[in-house]
Design an enzyme around this catalytic site. Structure first.
Site, short mmCIF file in Angstrom:
data_model
loop_
_atom_site.label_atom_id
_atom_site.label_comp_id
_atom_site.label_asym_id
_atom_site.label_seq_id
_atom_site.Cartn_x
_atom_site.Cartn_y
_atom_site.Cartn_z
CE LYS A 83 -4.26 0.94 2.60
NZ LYS A 83 -4.88 0.73 3.91
O1 G3P Z 1 -7.39 1.55 5.95
C1 G3P Z 1 -7.70 2.84 5.55
C2 G3P Z 1 -9.04 3.36 6.02
O2 G3P Z 1 -10.01 2.37 5.94
C3 G3P Z 1 -9.01 4.12 7.31
O3 G3P Z 1 -10.29 4.37 7.83
O4 G3P Z 1 -11.74 5.04 9.71
O5 G3P Z 1 -9.30 5.66 9.76
O6 G3P Z 1 -10.88 6.78 8.19
P1 G3P Z 1 -10.56 5.53 8.93
#
Ligand code: G3P
Length: 217
Positions: A83
């Site tokens: 990633k």
């Molecule tokens: O893995 C990346 C993403 O899903 C992060 O989510 O909840 O931290 O905005 P969040």
């Protein structure tokens, strides 16, 4: 639509995988920082639990560093997808890594133009962050719709991986739009199972059955 778990927690992964609905895992530095032990060892263990892609993010910020780190991450297990954060450095790293046969997930995507550029350099996945857009009063799902529409016009081979999902409606809307994957925190996956009428309905079936059995005795 494929469902990934957005978590680095072994307990959560172990409890959800046997349900048969999990197609992969995504992690990020914030998620891995919450877990104890060596992150690379943890990634290795996660790869043994899931028969599907496991995204592992680089923390380098320059192209050479990202490529170096990406190769190391990819060497952990064949399920690892590298990633990289969106940006000029990230896209250059994506191009190099995909040229070497590694799969790359371009993350931190917040606009359709960013998704288009990531697809052009051969990303296997682009990750639009819907919840974080909603947080700033911009429709995350509208972005997903735009990316799906753009990708339908061409043959990039890049999958739309909806990330930063916060609730079941994000998953339902993503499926209606034809997104390829939703990655969800464990609690959001749990919520997909729930409906009060299912619980009430089952309770009534069992009560009626019990009543009929008692009358026969
Ligand atoms: O893995 C990346 C993403 O899903 C992060 O989510 O909840 O931290 O905005 P969040």
């Amino acid at each position: 639509m494929k469902i990934f778990i957005d978590s680095g927690n072994l307990q959560d992964i172990r409890s959800l995988v046997p349900l048969g609905i999990i197609d992969g895992i995504t992690t990020n530095p914030s998620l891995l920082a919450k877990e104890s032990g060596d992150p690379r060892q943890l990634l290795k263990e996660i790869c043994t639990l899931v028969r599907g892609p496991v995204s592992a993010e680089v923390v380098a910020t320059d192209t050479d560093g990202m490529v170096r780190e990406g190769r190391e991450l990819a060497a952990i297990d064949k399920h690892i997808v590298v990633k990289v954060p969106f940006g000029k450095e990230g896209l250059k790293a994506c191009r190099t890594l995909t040229g070497e046969g590694h799969r790359v997930n371009v993350t931190l995507v917040f606009s359709p133009s960013q998704a288009l550029l990531a697809a052009k350099v051969g990303a296997s996945y682009v990750s639009p962050f819907v919840g974080r857009l909603d947080d700033i009063s911009t429709s995350g799902m509208e972005l997903v719709g735009q990316i799906v529409e753009i990708f339908q016009n061409y043959e990039f081979g890049t999958e739309v991986l909806v990330a930063s999902t916060r609730h079941a409606l994000h998953i339902v809307e993503a499926a209606r739009m034809g997104a390829d994957i939703c990655t969800c925190p464990p609690a959001v996956i749990e919520s997909l199972f729930k409906h009060p009428l299912t619980d009430i309905g089952l309770e009534r079936f069992l009560k009626d059955w019990e009543k009929a059995q008692a009358a026969r005795r």
